[in-house]
Scaffold this motif. Structure first.
Motif, mmCIF file in Angstrom:
data_model
loop_
_atom_site.group_PDB
_atom_site.id
_atom_site.type_symbol
_atom_site.label_atom_id
_atom_site.label_comp_id
_atom_site.label_asym_id
_atom_site.label_seq_id
_atom_site.Cartn_x
_atom_site.Cartn_y
_atom_site.Cartn_z
ATOM 1 N N SER A 126 0.783 -1.232 -0.023
ATOM 2 C CA SER A 126 0.033 -0.237 0.123
ATOM 3 C C SER A 126 0.789 1.242 0.464
ATOM 4 O O SER A 126 1.407 1.877 0.452
ATOM 5 C CB SER A 126 -0.987 -0.207 1.605
ATOM 6 N N LYS A 127 0.525 1.974 -0.951
ATOM 7 C CA LYS A 127 1.434 3.372 -0.924
ATOM 8 C C LYS A 127 0.911 4.665 0.379
ATOM 9 O O LYS A 127 1.498 5.081 0.870
ATOM 10 C CB LYS A 127 1.225 3.918 -2.356
ATOM 11 N N ASN A 128 0.097 4.418 0.557
ATOM 12 C CA ASN A 128 -1.223 5.421 1.344
ATOM 13 C C ASN A 128 -1.448 5.052 2.548
ATOM 14 O O ASN A 128 -2.637 5.640 3.272
ATOM 15 C CB ASN A 128 -1.571 6.064 0.496
ATOM 16 N N SER A 129 -0.696 3.900 3.566
ATOM 17 C CA SER A 129 -1.044 3.282 4.647
ATOM 18 C C SER A 129 -1.119 4.571 5.982
ATOM 19 O O SER A 129 -1.882 4.108 6.874
ATOM 20 C CB SER A 129 -0.715 2.142 4.960
ATOM 21 N N TRP A 130 -0.325 5.523 5.136
ATOM 22 C CA TRP A 130 -0.150 6.150 6.474
ATOM 23 C C TRP A 130 -0.970 7.571 6.602
ATOM 24 O O TRP A 130 -1.628 7.784 7.772
ATOM 25 C CB TRP A 130 1.235 7.607 5.980
ATOM 26 N N LYS A 131 -2.618 7.231 5.902
ATOM 27 C CA LYS A 131 -3.325 8.400 5.769
ATOM 28 C C LYS A 131 -3.988 7.421 5.846
ATOM 29 O O LYS A 131 -5.081 7.760 7.275
ATOM 30 C CB LYS A 131 -4.026 8.286 4.336
ATOM 31 N N LEU A 132 -4.362 6.430 6.142
ATOM 32 C CA LEU A 132 -5.103 5.532 6.942
ATOM 33 C C LEU A 132 -4.479 5.501 8.825
ATOM 34 O O LEU A 132 -6.004 5.490 9.597
ATOM 35 C CB LEU A 132 -5.412 3.953 6.595
ATOM 36 N N SER A 133 -3.649 5.108 8.916
ATOM 37 C CA SER A 133 -2.855 5.198 10.364
ATOM 38 C C SER A 133 -3.440 6.372 11.038
ATOM 39 O O SER A 133 -3.572 6.761 11.395
ATOM 40 C CB SER A 133 -1.375 5.713 10.183
ATOM 41 N N MET A 134 -3.379 8.719 9.613
ATOM 42 C CA MET A 134 -3.948 9.313 10.606
ATOM 43 C C MET A 134 -5.723 9.722 10.269
ATOM 44 O O MET A 134 -6.002 10.152 11.777
ATOM 45 C CB MET A 134 -3.464 10.634 9.661
ATOM 46 N N LEU A 135 -6.336 8.778 9.725
ATOM 47 C CA LEU A 135 -7.620 8.561 10.170
ATOM 48 C C LEU A 135 -7.631 8.075 11.580
ATOM 49 O O LEU A 135 -9.064 8.364 12.596
ATOM 50 C CB LEU A 135 -8.112 8.087 9.050
ATOM 51 N N ILE A 136 -7.275 7.250 11.256
ATOM 52 C CA ILE A 136 -7.523 5.773 12.958
ATOM 53 C C ILE A 136 -6.908 7.077 14.151
ATOM 54 O O ILE A 136 -7.976 7.190 15.240
ATOM 55 C CB ILE A 136 -6.709 4.559 13.230
ATOM 56 N N ILE A 137 -5.659 7.192 14.065
ATOM 57 C CA ILE A 137 -5.458 8.731 15.080
ATOM 58 C C ILE A 137 -6.816 9.590 15.109
ATOM 59 O O ILE A 137 -6.413 9.925 16.525
ATOM 60 C CB ILE A 137 -3.943 9.084 14.510
ATOM 61 N N LEU A 138 -6.845 10.456 14.796
ATOM 62 C CA LEU A 138 -7.638 11.084 14.550
ATOM 63 C C LEU A 138 -9.568 10.398 15.266
ATOM 64 O O LEU A 138 -9.070 11.197 16.169
ATOM 65 C CB LEU A 138 -8.056 11.733 13.059
ATOM 66 N N ILE A 139 -10.057 9.481 14.674
ATOM 67 C CA ILE A 139 -10.851 8.880 15.732
ATOM 68 C C ILE A 139 -10.474 8.719 17.211
ATOM 69 O O ILE A 139 -11.513 9.143 17.501
ATOM 70 C CB ILE A 139 -11.295 8.003 14.530
ATOM 71 N N LEU A 140 -9.042 7.910 17.392
ATOM 72 C CA LEU A 140 -9.173 6.953 18.405
ATOM 73 C C LEU A 140 -8.733 8.673 19.359
ATOM 74 O O LEU A 140 -9.211 8.707 20.368
ATOM 75 C CB LEU A 140 -7.833 6.685 19.128
ATOM 76 N N PHE A 141 -7.950 9.776 18.907
ATOM 77 C CA PHE A 141 -8.233 10.927 19.490
ATOM 78 C C PHE A 141 -8.949 11.742 20.610
ATOM 79 O O PHE A 141 -9.596 11.963 21.719
ATOM 80 C CB PHE A 141 -7.306 12.429 18.803
ATOM 81 N N ILE A 142 -10.090 11.782 19.237
ATOM 82 C CA ILE A 142 -11.316 12.709 19.157
ATOM 83 C C ILE A 142 -12.532 11.082 20.785
ATOM 84 O O ILE A 142 -12.255 11.965 21.209
ATOM 85 C CB ILE A 142 -12.290 12.715 18.389
ATOM 86 N N LEU A 143 -12.051 10.486 20.471
ATOM 87 C CA LEU A 143 -13.133 9.557 20.996
ATOM 88 C C LEU A 143 -12.836 9.309 22.510
ATOM 89 O O LEU A 143 -13.053 9.458 23.686
ATOM 90 C CB LEU A 143 -13.175 7.951 20.805
ATOM 91 N N SER A 144 -10.939 9.315 22.755
ATOM 92 C CA SER A 144 -9.974 9.086 24.320
ATOM 93 C C SER A 144 -10.833 10.869 24.772
ATOM 94 O O SER A 144 -10.496 10.633 26.166
ATOM 95 C CB SER A 144 -8.629 9.581 23.869
ATOM 96 N N ARG A 145 -10.799 12.160 24.241
ATOM 97 C CA ARG A 145 -10.644 13.049 24.447
ATOM 98 C C ARG A 145 -12.091 13.514 25.454
ATOM 99 O O ARG A 145 -12.664 13.885 26.409
ATOM 100 C CB ARG A 145 -10.445 14.301 23.597
ATOM 101 N N LEU A 146 -12.683 13.097 24.640
ATOM 102 C CA LEU A 146 -14.300 13.145 24.748
ATOM 103 C C LEU A 146 -14.805 12.210 25.691
ATOM 104 O O LEU A 146 -15.965 11.795 26.435
ATOM 105 C CB LEU A 146 -15.456 12.653 23.508
ATOM 106 N N LEU A 147 -14.569 10.766 26.102
ATOM 107 C CA LEU A 147 -15.084 9.708 26.493
ATOM 108 C C LEU A 147 -13.672 8.900 27.714
ATOM 109 O O LEU A 147 -14.027 8.317 28.856
ATOM 110 C CB LEU A 147 -15.242 8.304 25.921
ATOM 111 N N THR A 148 -13.180 10.007 28.085
ATOM 112 C CA THR A 148 -11.574 9.414 28.811
ATOM 113 C C THR A 148 -11.852 11.106 29.876
ATOM 114 O O THR A 148 -11.756 12.006 28.988
ATOM 115 C CB THR A 148 -10.845 9.394 28.481
ATOM 116 N N ASN A 149 -11.189 11.217 31.082
ATOM 117 C CA ASN A 149 -10.220 11.892 31.513
ATOM 118 C C ASN A 149 -8.809 12.246 31.981
ATOM 119 O O ASN A 149 -8.153 11.626 31.792
ATOM 120 C CB ASN A 149 -10.678 12.142 33.261
#
Length: 197
Positions: A126-149
């Motif tokens: 895959s040439k663009n796996s880093w883009k999927l990496s950043m999407l997953i990071i963004l999703i988990l960042f948002i969830l981590s900030r919303l659902l944890t302290n």
């Protein structure tokens, strides 16, 4: 070829099962918000990637996990050698706790070497796996900030383990994550080219 396929399937099943057990176990012992740790989802996603022979899916998780797990392993061995943690990352492993959690946490030591060894046998890339990496990071960042302290600090989204009081921390966090993902992705491509030649 059959031996390689069998090995890929075994590694895929190992990662997937470990990931699901990790997510279930941490939810039971520490609360459902702890399922958001990158390494637990990374295990399960890599497991699926190996089972489906999806190079990009595997690589997207290696991009995220390689540097943090190397740092964790360094802190782990530092604790073994000197009796205390240097970075306040792996010290929890040596505190009293459920044995299953210790077994699951030990994946920090073998996930990257085993994944790097096994991914060589999957031909597609895959040439663009880093883009999927950043999407997953963004999703988990948002969830981590919303659902944890702040005290739980899942995925270090509130502060580093050394709690250095860095200004504009979310911006710093994304900058560090981007550099780690992009650097790891670059080195993975070099690694794969080396084994092709």
């Amino acid at each position: 070829m059959k031996n390689k396929d069998l090995m890929i399937n075994i590694v895929g099943l190992l990662f997937f099962i470990l990931g699901i057990i990790a997510i279930t176990n941490t939810s039971f012992w520490y609360g459902p918000q702890h399922i958001l740790w990158f390494c637990y989802w990374g295990l399960a996603i890599m497991g699926i990637g190996f089972l489906k022979r999806n190079h990009g899916l595997i690589e997207s998780q290696l991009n995220i996990l390689t540097i943090p797990l190397i740092i964790w392993a360094f802190d782990f061995f530092y604790y073994i050698l000197f009796g205390h943690s240097l970075l306040n990352i792996a010290d929890y492993f040596f505190e009293p706790g459920p044995i299953l959690a210790k077994i699951i946490t030990s994946q920090h030591l073998f996930t990257i070497p085993l994944a790097l060894y096994t991914i060589r046998f999957i031909k597609s890339e895959s040439k663009n796996s880093w883009k999927l990496s950043m999407l997953i990071i963004l999703i988990l960042f948002i969830l981590s900030r919303l659902l944890t302290n702040y005290g739980q600090n899942i995925n270090w989204v509130y502060h580093t383990s050394l709690n250095l009081g860095i200004p504009y921390y979310p911006l710093f966090w994304f900058l560090i994550m981007f550099v780690m993902v992009y650097l790891t992705n670059f080195l993975l491509k070099k690694f794969q080219l080396k084994f092709k030649s």
